[in-house]
Design a protein around this motif. Sequence first.
Motif, short mmCIF file in Angstrom:
data_model
loop_
_atom_site.label_atom_id
_atom_site.label_comp_id
_atom_site.label_asym_id
_atom_site.label_seq_id
_atom_site.Cartn_x
_atom_site.Cartn_y
_atom_site.Cartn_z
N SER A 161 0.88 -1.21 -0.15
CA SER A 161 0.01 0.16 0.02
C SER A 161 0.88 1.31 0.00
CB SER A 161 -1.02 -0.11 1.26
OG SER A 161 -1.92 -1.09 0.91
N LEU A 162 0.42 2.25 -0.57
CA LEU A 162 1.13 3.73 -0.70
C LEU A 162 0.46 4.41 0.34
CD1 LEU A 162 3.39 5.57 -1.78
CD2 LEU A 162 1.49 6.21 -3.75
N THR A 163 1.06 4.89 1.26
CA THR A 163 0.68 6.17 2.00
C THR A 163 1.44 7.38 2.03
OG1 THR A 163 2.15 5.42 3.94
CG2 THR A 163 -0.04 4.35 3.66
N THR B 155 -6.64 6.86 -4.63
CA THR B 155 -7.67 7.89 -4.08
C THR B 155 -7.12 9.08 -3.74
OG1 THR B 155 -7.21 6.78 -1.71
CG2 THR B 155 -8.81 5.74 -2.87
N THR B 156 -7.74 10.04 -3.53
CA THR B 156 -7.24 11.52 -3.02
C THR B 156 -7.59 11.73 -1.64
OG1 THR B 156 -7.90 12.33 -5.24
CG2 THR B 156 -7.65 13.97 -3.48
N VAL B 157 -6.51 12.12 -0.81
CA VAL B 157 -6.48 12.25 0.52
C VAL B 157 -6.38 13.83 1.14
CG1 VAL B 157 -5.89 9.97 0.91
CG2 VAL B 157 -4.16 11.63 0.92
N LEU C 73 -3.02 6.24 -0.27
CA LEU C 73 -3.18 6.60 -1.57
C LEU C 73 -3.55 5.47 -2.59
CD1 LEU C 73 -0.60 9.08 -2.11
CD2 LEU C 73 -2.86 9.64 -2.10
N ILE C 74 -2.83 4.30 -2.31
CA ILE C 74 -3.03 2.76 -2.88
C ILE C 74 -3.23 2.00 -2.11
CG2 ILE C 74 -2.10 1.32 -4.67
CD1 ILE C 74 -0.54 3.50 -5.94
N ALA D 90 3.21 -2.86 4.06
CA ALA D 90 2.47 -4.13 3.73
C ALA D 90 0.89 -3.63 3.87
CB ALA D 90 2.82 -4.95 4.93
N PRO D 91 -0.02 -4.37 3.11
CA PRO D 91 -1.50 -4.15 3.30
C PRO D 91 -1.74 -4.44 4.68
CG PRO D 91 -0.86 -5.13 1.42
CD PRO D 91 0.46 -5.27 2.19
#
Length: 467
Positions: free
Chosen positions: A377-379, A411-413, A422-423, A466-467
């Motif tokens: 996941s992308l944060t 997504t937009t945050v 984000l992902i 990691a998700p």
Amino acid sequence: MPKKKLHIKFVALLIGLCVWGGPLRAQITIQIPQANIQSGTAYNQDFSAGRFVSVLGLVPSFRVNANTANFSNASTGLTVPLNRANISLLRIGSVSVLGGGTEQPLSTAPATLYAAVASLLSGDISARARIPVVGFPWVAGVYTSNITFSLAGINLGAIIPGSQDFNINVPGFISLQSAIGAIRIPVNNLNSYRAVGGVSANRVTTLSTTVPYIPSVRVGTAQFNFNTTLPYHEAPLSPVSAVTVGLANVPSATPVSLSASNQALTGATGIGVTTNIQSLTNTYSINAAQLNAHFLQAGTYSVPLTYTWNKLSSAYPSGTVQAIGGGTLEVIVEDLAEIVAVQQTVSVDFDDVNDYKNGVIRDVAGQLRISKTTPYSLTVRANSSAFTSGINSIPLSVLRIGPTANQVGMTTVTLSTSAQQLIGNANPVIDRDINLRFSIPASQTQHLFGKPPGTYAADIIFGIVAP
């Protein structure tokens, strides 16, 4: 009357020279064992050199010589040097001469094996051949010379037979000297996915052989088995044909793709016997295209493999001579991660009244480049509580971060000090470009009113987790 006595004695002497009750030995055959060739240990074999017929009162010297220039194989034309056979005498009749004689390398010139110091009685001659194995490539076959054991000095004795064939028999074999075991191709650097050559690993296989041969390889299944303790979405289906194997420093070798059927690693001429102990370097390779297509997910990809080394059908001896060895090929992909911010500074500028009225959008193509060999996941988060310029500040919440119009799966945050996703739970990937949109909508421009002109900055941290 004296003449008659002399005549009778001479006849008796001739009978003694020409009549021998023992069988004539037509040839000598030395069988070199496979174990001596493999270990490089000289081989000793005792043999009968014939029979010595003595004349009492005479003290002869015993000699040996070859009647050909070398040992030769009539079928192949190959030869063995004469001096590969070293001859010594052990016993003449009942007398041991082992400590008093001299070992001689065989040659065409007569060489003295033993010089008697007293007269000897007639009897069988026992001899020994010592064959040094190291330093010469022994090729399977029967190599023949003709040799003569003879006497020197003033005597009327003889050695029967006068000459005989001397054969050296080299067995045909191929033997694997060490187990193949597990062959591991490590994928521990993301650059392996980018370089055209990808990854490779070498494994040296040692054989002992006396025959030319063709090596071949096959694997047990058409696809790799996959195993991992790391997160994954679905087990990858990776064909064994993604891996090629070839032999280094072998002129006739051509790399082949692995297959469940035997693949020859050389042309029809195979590999000759240049030495009896041969080390073959097998190179296993996966190019970058195959890595990206079939080995993105971290884990262990394994498949059993079998090597076969077959004698050339045209080589001596007739029939099948082969060696077979088994092992396992493993491709080990580590859990690798990388995120690169291509543009280190992004500016969202307010230049005129329309920007305050409508808000500002700033699109940055390829702002991030992501590589990960497990699902991720992308944060995003800020490293400070506000955008600041000296003692002045603007709330983080004015900024939105999300995908550009053509970027999917995001997504937009609203920016904050807490990590925002984000992902979410994306598949493993190498060098995925992320196009980002940084925006301050019109609804948030009120937080900019009354702020002194200047550059308000905050550090923004992107992370892959990691998700």
